[in-house]
Design a protein around this motif. Structure first.
Motif, PDB file in Angstrom:
ATOM      1  N   ALA A   5      29.594   5.978  30.395  1.00 25.06           N
ATOM      2  CA  ALA A   5      28.318   6.453  30.943  1.00 25.06           C
ATOM      3  C   ALA A   5      28.404   6.608  32.453  1.00 25.06           C
ATOM      4  O   ALA A   5      27.902   7.585  33.028  1.00 25.06           O
ATOM      5  CB  ALA A   5      27.195   5.486  30.569  1.00 25.06           C
ATOM      6  N   VAL A   6      29.069   5.661  33.119  1.00 25.72           N
ATOM      7  CA  VAL A   6      29.248   5.743  34.572  1.00 25.72           C
ATOM      8  C   VAL A   6      30.144   6.928  34.925  1.00 25.72           C
ATOM      9  O   VAL A   6      29.887   7.666  35.882  1.00 25.72           O
ATOM     10  CB  VAL A   6      29.843   4.432  35.121  1.00 25.72           C
ATOM     11  CG1 VAL A   6      30.208   4.592  36.597  1.00 25.72           C
ATOM     12  CG2 VAL A   6      28.853   3.289  34.958  1.00 25.72           C
ATOM     13  N   SER A   7      31.206   7.147  34.141  1.00 21.93           N
ATOM     14  CA  SER A   7      32.132   8.258  34.392  1.00 21.93           C
ATOM     15  C   SER A   7      31.417   9.602  34.264  1.00 21.93           C
ATOM     16  O   SER A   7      31.620  10.503  35.083  1.00 21.93           O
ATOM     17  CB  SER A   7      33.312   8.207  33.423  1.00 21.93           C
ATOM     18  OG  SER A   7      34.072   7.043  33.601  1.00 21.93           O
ATOM     19  N   VAL A   8      30.612   9.738  33.226  1.00 21.10           N
ATOM     20  CA  VAL A   8      29.871  10.987  33.012  1.00 21.10           C
ATOM     21  C   VAL A   8      28.929  11.239  34.183  1.00 21.10           C
ATOM     22  O   VAL A   8      28.865  12.357  34.720  1.00 21.10           O
ATOM     23  CB  VAL A   8      29.089  10.930  31.686  1.00 21.10           C
ATOM     24  CG1 VAL A   8      28.143  12.123  31.583  1.00 21.10           C
ATOM     25  CG2 VAL A   8      30.048  10.906  30.507  1.00 21.10           C
ATOM     26  N   LYS A   9      28.210  10.220  34.599  1.00 22.95           N
ATOM     27  CA  LYS A   9      27.266  10.375  35.702  1.00 22.95           C
ATOM     28  C   LYS A   9      27.987  10.725  36.999  1.00 22.95           C
ATOM     29  O   LYS A   9      27.548  11.602  37.749  1.00 22.95           O
ATOM     30  CB  LYS A   9      26.456   9.086  35.884  1.00 22.95           C
ATOM     31  CG  LYS A   9      25.403   9.171  36.974  1.00 22.95           C
ATOM     32  CD  LYS A   9      24.591   7.883  37.060  1.00 22.95           C
ATOM     33  CE  LYS A   9      23.545   7.975  38.164  1.00 22.95           C
ATOM     34  NZ  LYS A   9      22.749   6.715  38.251  1.00 22.95           N
ATOM     35  N   ALA A  10      29.111  10.049  37.258  1.00 22.36           N
ATOM     36  CA  ALA A  10      29.848  10.272  38.501  1.00 22.36           C
ATOM     37  C   ALA A  10      30.503  11.648  38.547  1.00 22.36           C
ATOM     38  O   ALA A  10      30.634  12.243  39.622  1.00 22.36           O
ATOM     39  CB  ALA A  10      30.906   9.184  38.672  1.00 22.36           C
ATOM     40  N   SER A  11      30.928  12.150  37.381  1.00 20.30           N
ATOM     41  CA  SER A  11      31.630  13.436  37.357  1.00 20.30           C
ATOM     42  C   SER A  11      30.684  14.630  37.213  1.00 20.30           C
ATOM     43  O   SER A  11      31.112  15.782  37.353  1.00 20.30           O
ATOM     44  CB  SER A  11      32.657  13.458  36.223  1.00 20.30           C
ATOM     45  OG  SER A  11      32.038  13.241  34.965  1.00 20.30           O
ATOM     46  N   THR A  12      29.419  14.365  36.967  1.00 24.00           N
ATOM     47  CA  THR A  12      28.445  15.454  36.857  1.00 24.00           C
ATOM     48  C   THR A  12      28.317  16.165  38.204  1.00 24.00           C
ATOM     49  O   THR A  12      28.132  15.536  39.232  1.00 24.00           O
ATOM     50  CB  THR A  12      27.064  14.910  36.429  1.00 24.00           C
ATOM     51  OG1 THR A  12      27.186  14.294  35.140  1.00 24.00           O
ATOM     52  CG2 THR A  12      26.044  16.038  36.364  1.00 24.00           C
TER      53      THR A  12
END
Length: 278
Positions: free
Chosen positions: A216-223
């Motif tokens: 979830a953190v990765s998705v948010k950071a890479s958005t």
């Protein structure tokens, strides 16, 4: 015996190496490196000529060129990472084709708007590469992330995987090259900045953090890391980031004593690529 400068002076370029400078300096004086070093050896000024960077050889060429003591002093390794010897900007060197080590410079000459890979390329039509270079020098270089480091290579693979092919085609049209390393440089720098950020590392490697939470953190950071497009596949990058930190976290849990005394950030830089199998 004091070695005197030879008649025609030759300017040394920033980061230029011994072999590059010696070849240019000898040529400007109508001779060769071999002839100069043979004469110095016969006079007892330096040991028998060789291609090694001996202290005597380095000092001899500093004297022959009337150079500062810092000439040829760029280290070959910084914090365990190789500082590659590469072609200097052809505009900076006025076409001389010198080579050297540039640990604090990425793949772009910001002054001349040139890609410093092989071959070099005019990138004035892609100002986003110059912006990425400024981020590299301001953020990644101080973190010890060199252009050929495993982190940058991994980030480049992620960028090539995630960027939309329509965006690649558009950039290709603007600069007339299909070099994927050049075309994805902005995204490569963004990804490398993210995974070497101390705060991001601390969050991703905090004790008890679960895999789905990391994702979830990765998705948010890479958005927003890639230009918007229907064929954008940035989700693949989020999966790669998650997988990398899951592997690191798993290794920390299995071998806590091996990581004793390290912070999550230093663990990532020093251990992640061995853990990750690169």
């Amino acid at each position: 015996m004091t070695i005197q400068p030879i008649p025609v002076p030759t300017r040394i370029f920033g980061g230029e190496g011994l072999i590059s400078y010696a070849s240019r300096h000898a040529a400007r004086n109508g001779t060769t490196v071999e002839k100069i070093e043979r004469s110095l050896s016969e006079a007892g000024s330096i040991p028998k000529p060789s291609h090694r960077r001996t202290p005597e050889r380095l000092q001899a060429w500093r004297s022959l060129g009337a150079l500062h003591e810092n000439a040829f002093a760029t280290p070959a390794v910084i914090d365990g990472a190789d500082v590659i010897d590469r072609m200097l900007c052809l505009r900076c060197t006025q076409g001389s084709g010198g080579t050297g080590r540039l640990p604090r410079i990425g793949w772009v000459c910001a002054g001349h708007r040139r890609w410093l890979g092989t071959p070099q390329h005019d990138i004035r039509a892609l100002p986003e590469l110059v912006a990425a270079e400024r981020h590299y020098r301001r953020v990644l270089a101080p973190r010890g992330v060199l252009v050929r480091s495993p982190i940058m290579q991994w980030a480049r693979e992620c960028a090539i995987t995630g960027i939309a092919q329509s965006e690649m085609a558009e950039r290709n049209r603007r600069v007339a090259t299909s070099n994927p390393n050049l075309l994805t440089y902005p995204e490569t720098v963004r990804i490398a900045r993210l995974v070497t950020d101390p705060g991001f590392n601390t969050g991703m490697l905090q004790p008890g953090f679960r895999a789905r939470e990391r994702h979830a953190v990765s998705v948010k950071a890479s958005t927003g890391m890639f230009p918007q497009a229907e064929d954008n596949e940035s989700w693949r990058v989020a999966h790669r980031i998650t997988a990398m930190f899951n592997a690191i976290a798993g290794e920390i849990e299995r071998n806590p004593s091996r990581m004793a005394g390290t912070t999550p950030y230093s663990t990532t830089l020093a251990q992640a690529w061995r853990i990750w199998g690169r």
